[in-house]
Structures are given as structure tokens and as C-alpha cells.
Design a protein around this motif. Structure first.
Motif, PDB file in Angstrom:
ATOM      1  N   PHE A 146      -1.448  -2.072  -5.921  1.00 56.54           N
ATOM      2  CA  PHE A 146      -2.153  -2.392  -7.166  1.00 56.54           C
ATOM      3  C   PHE A 146      -2.257  -1.189  -8.091  1.00 56.54           C
ATOM      4  O   PHE A 146      -2.521  -1.329  -9.277  1.00 56.54           O
ATOM      5  CB  PHE A 146      -3.510  -3.048  -6.904  1.00 56.54           C
ATOM      6  N   THR A 153      -5.865  -8.520  -2.885  1.00 52.29           N
ATOM      7  CA  THR A 153      -7.060  -9.313  -2.568  1.00 52.29           C
ATOM      8  C   THR A 153      -6.939 -10.704  -3.187  1.00 52.29           C
ATOM      9  O   THR A 153      -7.758 -11.574  -2.909  1.00 52.29           O
ATOM     10  CB  THR A 153      -8.354  -8.642  -3.085  1.00 52.29           C
ATOM     11  N   VAL A 165      -4.885   9.932  10.269  1.00 55.72           N
ATOM     12  CA  VAL A 165      -3.634  10.395   9.681  1.00 55.72           C
ATOM     13  C   VAL A 165      -3.988  11.188   8.422  1.00 55.72           C
ATOM     14  O   VAL A 165      -4.920  10.814   7.697  1.00 55.72           O
ATOM     15  CB  VAL A 165      -2.726   9.198   9.313  1.00 55.72           C
ATOM     16  N   GLY A 172      -4.771  -0.743   2.708  1.00 52.25           N
ATOM     17  CA  GLY A 172      -6.100  -0.761   3.303  1.00 52.25           C
ATOM     18  C   GLY A 172      -7.056   0.137   2.551  1.00 52.25           C
ATOM     19  O   GLY A 172      -6.649   1.062   1.852  1.00 52.25           O
ATOM     20  N   ILE A 173      -8.332  -0.189   2.682  1.00 53.83           N
ATOM     21  CA  ILE A 173      -9.402   0.621   2.087  1.00 53.83           C
ATOM     22  C   ILE A 173     -10.516   0.751   3.125  1.00 53.83           C
ATOM     23  O   ILE A 173     -10.521   0.051   4.131  1.00 53.83           O
ATOM     24  CB  ILE A 173      -9.965  -0.009   0.793  1.00 53.83           C
ATOM     25  N   LEU A 222      -8.358  -8.001   1.645  1.00 54.41           N
ATOM     26  CA  LEU A 222      -7.185  -7.107   1.557  1.00 54.41           C
ATOM     27  C   LEU A 222      -6.525  -6.879   2.907  1.00 54.41           C
ATOM     28  O   LEU A 222      -5.303  -6.841   3.022  1.00 54.41           O
ATOM     29  CB  LEU A 222      -7.618  -5.753   0.957  1.00 54.41           C
ATOM     30  N   ALA A 241      -2.496  -1.393  11.814  1.00 58.08           N
ATOM     31  CA  ALA A 241      -3.910  -1.598  12.163  1.00 58.08           C
ATOM     32  C   ALA A 241      -4.550  -0.214  12.274  1.00 58.08           C
ATOM     33  O   ALA A 241      -4.422   0.599  11.344  1.00 58.08           O
ATOM     34  CB  ALA A 241      -4.027  -2.395  13.456  1.00 58.08           C
ATOM     35  N   SER A 242      -5.164   0.101  13.392  1.00 62.46           N
ATOM     36  CA  SER A 242      -5.883   1.371  13.516  1.00 62.46           C
ATOM     37  C   SER A 242      -6.403   1.501  14.945  1.00 62.46           C
ATOM     38  O   SER A 242      -6.551   0.491  15.644  1.00 62.46           O
ATOM     39  CB  SER A 242      -7.078   1.363  12.556  1.00 62.46           C
ATOM     40  N   GLY A 246       0.101   8.113   1.109  1.00 57.53           N
ATOM     41  CA  GLY A 246      -0.148   8.041   2.543  1.00 57.53           C
ATOM     42  C   GLY A 246       0.958   7.407   3.368  1.00 57.53           C
ATOM     43  O   GLY A 246       2.146   7.642   3.162  1.00 57.53           O
ATOM     44  N   THR A 248      -3.982  11.608   5.111  1.00 56.53           N
ATOM     45  CA  THR A 248      -3.677  10.864   3.875  1.00 56.53           C
ATOM     46  C   THR A 248      -4.891  10.942   2.951  1.00 56.53           C
ATOM     47  O   THR A 248      -5.981  11.341   3.384  1.00 56.53           O
ATOM     48  CB  THR A 248      -3.425   9.359   4.171  1.00 56.53           C
ATOM     49  N   PRO A 249      -4.732  10.495   1.681  1.00 57.97           N
ATOM     50  CA  PRO A 249      -5.887  10.508   0.762  1.00 57.97           C
ATOM     51  C   PRO A 249      -7.078   9.712   1.296  1.00 57.97           C
ATOM     52  O   PRO A 249      -8.228  10.103   1.077  1.00 57.97           O
ATOM     53  CB  PRO A 249      -5.329   9.858  -0.518  1.00 57.97           C
ATOM     54  N   LEU A 250      -6.800   8.609   2.040  1.00 55.89           N
ATOM     55  CA  LEU A 250      -7.900   7.799   2.586  1.00 55.89           C
ATOM     56  C   LEU A 250      -8.789   8.645   3.500  1.00 55.89           C
ATOM     57  O   LEU A 250     -10.009   8.540   3.489  1.00 55.89           O
ATOM     58  CB  LEU A 250      -7.310   6.594   3.333  1.00 55.89           C
ATOM     59  N   VAL A 251      -8.159   9.502   4.280  1.00 54.91           N
ATOM     60  CA  VAL A 251      -8.897  10.352   5.218  1.00 54.91           C
ATOM     61  C   VAL A 251      -9.513  11.558   4.505  1.00 54.91           C
ATOM     62  O   VAL A 251     -10.635  11.960   4.810  1.00 54.91           O
ATOM     63  CB  VAL A 251      -7.974  10.765   6.388  1.00 54.91           C
ATOM     64  N   GLY A 279       0.830  -1.220   0.000  1.00 52.97           N
ATOM     65  CA  GLY A 279       0.000   0.000   0.000  1.00 52.97           C
ATOM     66  C   GLY A 279       0.851   1.251   0.000  1.00 52.97           C
ATOM     67  O   GLY A 279       0.737   2.094   0.899  1.00 52.97           O
ATOM     68  N   THR A 280       1.695   1.367  -1.039  1.00 52.22           N
ATOM     69  CA  THR A 280       2.780   2.354  -1.012  1.00 52.22           C
ATOM     70  C   THR A 280       2.603   3.518  -1.976  1.00 52.22           C
ATOM     71  O   THR A 280       3.494   4.339  -2.093  1.00 52.22           O
ATOM     72  CB  THR A 280       4.094   1.642  -1.374  1.00 52.22           C
ATOM     73  N   SER A 281       1.449   3.571  -2.676  1.00 48.41           N
ATOM     74  CA  SER A 281       1.283   4.651  -3.662  1.00 48.41           C
ATOM     75  C   SER A 281       1.053   6.000  -3.020  1.00 48.41           C
ATOM     76  O   SER A 281       1.256   7.037  -3.654  1.00 48.41           O
ATOM     77  CB  SER A 281       0.086   4.352  -4.571  1.00 48.41           C
TER      78      SER A 281
HETATM   79  P1  NAD Z   1      -4.024   5.444   1.364  1.00 49.01           P
HETATM   80  O1  NAD Z   1      -5.330   5.318   0.669  1.00 49.01           O
HETATM   81  O2  NAD Z   1      -3.235   6.680   1.212  1.00 49.01           O
HETATM   82  O3  NAD Z   1      -3.097   4.211   0.991  1.00 49.01           O
HETATM   83  C1  NAD Z   1      -3.592   2.903   0.880  1.00 49.01           C
HETATM   84  C2  NAD Z   1      -2.783   2.199  -0.181  1.00 49.01           C
HETATM   85  O4  NAD Z   1      -3.286   0.859  -0.349  1.00 49.01           O
HETATM   86  C3  NAD Z   1      -2.872   2.882  -1.542  1.00 49.01           C
HETATM   87  O5  NAD Z   1      -1.567   3.021  -2.054  1.00 49.01           O
HETATM   88  C4  NAD Z   1      -3.700   1.909  -2.360  1.00 49.01           C
HETATM   89  O6  NAD Z   1      -3.389   1.944  -3.738  1.00 49.01           O
HETATM   90  C5  NAD Z   1      -3.322   0.580  -1.724  1.00 49.01           C
HETATM   91  N1  NAD Z   1      -4.289  -0.465  -2.022  1.00 49.01           N
HETATM   92  C6  NAD Z   1      -5.637  -0.370  -1.946  1.00 49.01           C
HETATM   93  N2  NAD Z   1      -6.200  -1.506  -2.365  1.00 49.01           N
HETATM   94  C7  NAD Z   1      -5.194  -2.348  -2.719  1.00 49.01           C
HETATM   95  C8  NAD Z   1      -5.141  -3.663  -3.240  1.00 49.01           C
HETATM   96  N3  NAD Z   1      -6.258  -4.349  -3.513  1.00 49.01           N
HETATM   97  N4  NAD Z   1      -3.934  -4.220  -3.472  1.00 49.01           N
HETATM   98  C9  NAD Z   1      -2.806  -3.524  -3.235  1.00 49.01           C
HETATM   99  N5  NAD Z   1      -2.786  -2.274  -2.744  1.00 49.01           N
HETATM  100  C10 NAD Z   1      -3.966  -1.688  -2.492  1.00 49.01           C
HETATM  101  O7  NAD Z   1      -4.333   5.143   2.890  1.00 49.01           O
HETATM  102  P2  NAD Z   1      -3.525   5.382   4.248  1.00 49.01           P
HETATM  103  O8  NAD Z   1      -4.334   6.312   5.036  1.00 49.01           O
HETATM  104  O9  NAD Z   1      -2.089   5.660   4.021  1.00 49.01           O
HETATM  105  O10 NAD Z   1      -3.720   3.953   4.903  1.00 49.01           O
HETATM  106  C11 NAD Z   1      -2.695   2.995   5.037  1.00 49.01           C
HETATM  107  C12 NAD Z   1      -3.083   2.030   6.146  1.00 49.01           C
HETATM  108  O11 NAD Z   1      -3.188   2.747   7.367  1.00 49.01           O
HETATM  109  C13 NAD Z   1      -4.431   1.331   5.943  1.00 49.01           C
HETATM  110  O12 NAD Z   1      -4.353  -0.015   6.361  1.00 49.01           O
HETATM  111  C14 NAD Z   1      -5.357   2.101   6.860  1.00 49.01           C
HETATM  112  O13 NAD Z   1      -6.423   1.325   7.288  1.00 49.01           O
HETATM  113  C15 NAD Z   1      -4.408   2.436   7.993  1.00 49.01           C
HETATM  114  N6  NAD Z   1      -4.844   3.547   8.804  1.00 49.01           N
HETATM  115  C16 NAD Z   1      -5.019   4.778   8.253  1.00 49.01           C
HETATM  116  C17 NAD Z   1      -5.453   5.814   9.055  1.00 49.01           C
HETATM  117  C18 NAD Z   1      -5.675   7.180   8.515  1.00 49.01           C
HETATM  118  O14 NAD Z   1      -6.245   7.988   9.243  1.00 49.01           O
HETATM  119  N7  NAD Z   1      -5.241   7.504   7.305  1.00 49.01           N
HETATM  120  C19 NAD Z   1      -5.697   5.606  10.419  1.00 49.01           C
HETATM  121  C20 NAD Z   1      -5.502   4.343  10.949  1.00 49.01           C
HETATM  122  C21 NAD Z   1      -5.074   3.333  10.129  1.00 49.01           C
END
Ligand code: NAD
Length: 252
Positions: free
Chosen positions: A36, A57, A180, A84-85, A105, A133-134, A15, A182-185, A11-13
């Protein structure tokens, strides 16, 4: 200076995952970034990391990612399960396909990657598994049944790996961040604003930071530093832990 290691990060693209890749490269580790999203290649290469495109997945894709790391670098020392998603919907309406995708996933892929990485770590007598985790692995919020179930499950996987790895030099820990930046948030802020008919700033202050003692979002680099510590030699006595980085959310 830390010992250079070989790490696989998922999940490195964007965040947290992208921040972990950069941090590991700064520490001198060799890194295989797995995502992905094809944009991940550019993000990885800019940080000096290798890239493997995989939809995690799919179980075969999980095994292929580990095989690629082993073929490239000859070993695998550190696994960071971060991809994560999110899907927000009440249980009554929660689509089964979204439930399955999230569990695949965020729970099954970390299990399969751990399983595939294990022999190399066992043979080296040294391994670090860090599961992102979270805070939602500790407490729940409405509307996130699949995410919260997967994250709670990840704590169980982490504890089991810690017990099995204890005699083999392998540690396993989970990190539990609150929100955090990030784009997810960013997407959730927009969704929640629509859902509650609120301004985005109001969503951050009144929904996301409601339970926080420190009233700000977390920076991805702050999470990456904690991952770096848990993946280091210095953290050899830390295993089976769930490490909160949650602005004090779960202190109350
Ligand atoms: P993000 O959306 O910036 O990054 C998630 C990455 O997962 C993306 O690069 C995406 O392309 C990749 N991904 C999604 N589906 C995939 C798949 N099927 N196969 C391979 N890669 C896939 O999100 P983030 O906020 O950086 O989250 C990273 C992790 O941190 C997640 O597990 C999330 O649940 C956890 N987390 C995030 C927060 C937050 O507030 N952002 C808080 C607690 C936990």
C-alpha cells in the motif's frame, strides 16, 4: 537453475518482502510486488519487478492484486503472504480498530489472496504458497494479542491449504522467524526502549534476544533464501509445515 515462475509477493516496500522480491528476481522469476506504500514502486522497479499498489485490508484490493498478476503474466505460480504490522498494547487497552486491522491484513488477506490465486495454480497442477508467519505463531509474548492471534491463525490456514492442495500440486508452508533486522523491528526497539526505560542496545540484548541461542538479529536475506527454497521444485514434498528460523528461540 530453477524453473522461472510467476510470483506475487505482499509487503514489499521494505524488510523481508523487499528481500524476497530481489531473491526471486535473482532466481529468474517474474514478480508482482504488492504494497500500500507508494514507495514500493521504486523498490520493485529497482529489482526488475512489477508493482501493484493495494491496501490489503480491503478484500476487493486483494482480488484486484491477483487479477493484475494474471493479466500481466498470464498465470500465478507462487504466492508469498508477507505484509504485516504490529500494535503493542495490553489486552485491557487494546483498541478494537487495531485488532480488526491486524486480523484483516495478516489473516483475512492471506486467505483471500490464496482463494484468488488457487484456480491458476490448480489448472497448472503446480503452486507454492509461502506464508510469512512468526515465532509468534508458535509462542506468545505479552502485549501483542492481535499479531499473535493472526499469526497462530495463519498456521491453521497454511495446514488447511496444504491438505486441500495436496492432490493438485499445490504446497503451502509457513515460515516462523524470530526478530529480523527490518523497519518493523527498528520501530519496536524504539517503542520498547521507551516502554521499559531502557537503552535500545539493552532492548535488543535483554528483550529481543533473551530466548535466542544465536545472539544476533536475523538478516532479511536469510529469510528470503528459505522462502526461495519452499517456493522451488525441490520442496515439493514439504507442505503444511511451519518452518522455524528463530535463532533457537523455540528449542527451549
Ligand atoms: P516491514 O514493516 O519492513 O514490511 C511490512 C510491509 O507491509 C511494508 O512494506 C508495508 O508497507 C506493508 N504493509 C503494511 N500494511 C499494509 C497494507 N495494509 N496493505 C499492503 N501492504 C501493507 O516488516 P517486516 O519486518 O519485513 O515484516 C514482514 C513480515 O514478516 C510481517 O508479516 C511480519 O509480521 C513478519 N515477521 C517479521 C519479523 C521481524 O522481526 N521483522 C519476525 C517475524 C515475522
Amino acid at each position: 537453475a530453477s524453473t522461472p515462475r510467476v510470483a506475487l509477493v505482499t509487503g514489499t516496500s521494505s524488510g523481508i518482502g523487499a528481500a524476497v522480491v530481489r531473491h526471486f528476481r535473482d532466481l529468474g522469476h517474474q514478480v508482482l510486488a504488492v504494497d500500500f506504500n507508494p514507495d514500493g514502486r521504486q523498490v520493485a522497479e529497482a529489482a526488475g519487478a512489477a508493482f501493484f499498489q493495494a491496501d490489503l485490508t480491503d478484500g476487493e484490493a486483494c482480488r484486484a492484486a491477483v487479477a493484475d498478476a494474471l493479466a500481466r503474466f498470464g498465470r500465478l505460480d507462487i504466492l508469498v503472504n508477507n505484509a504485516g504490522i504490529q500494535h503493542v498494547s495490553p489486552i485491557e487497552d487494546f483498541p478494537e480498530d487495531q485488532w480488526r486491522r491486524i486480523i484483516d491484513l495478516m489473516l483475512t488477506a492471506p486467505f483471500l489472496l490464496t482463494q484468488a490465486a488457487w484456480p491458476s495454480m490448480r489448472e497448472a497442477g503446480w503452486g507454492r504458497i509461502v506464508n510469512v508467519a512468526s515465532v509468534h505463531a508458535q509462542v506468545a509474548s505479552p502485549g501483542k494479542a492481535a499479531y499473535i492471534s493472526a499469526k497462530h491463525g495463519m498456521i491453521g490456514l497454511t495446514k488447511t491449504a496444504a491438505l486441500e492442495g495436496g492432490g493438485q500440486g499445490i504446497t503451502a508452508n509457513a515460515i516462523c522467524p524470530a526478530y529480523v533486522k527490518t523497519p518493523l523491528v527498528d520501530n519496536q526497539i524504539a517503542d520498547q526502549a521507551r516502554l521499559h526505560g531502557m537503552q535500545e542496545q539493552q532492548v535488543v540484548e535483554e528483550v529481543m534476544l533473551k530466548n535466542a541461542a544465536v545472539k544476533r538479529l536475523i538478516d532479511p536475506d536469510e529469510v528470503a533464501s528459505l522462502v526461495g527454497y519452499l517456493a522451488s521444485d525441490a520442496a515439493g514434498a514439504v507442505t503444511g509445515a511451519s518452518w522455524n528460523i528463530d535463532l533457537g528461540w523455540t528449542a527451549q
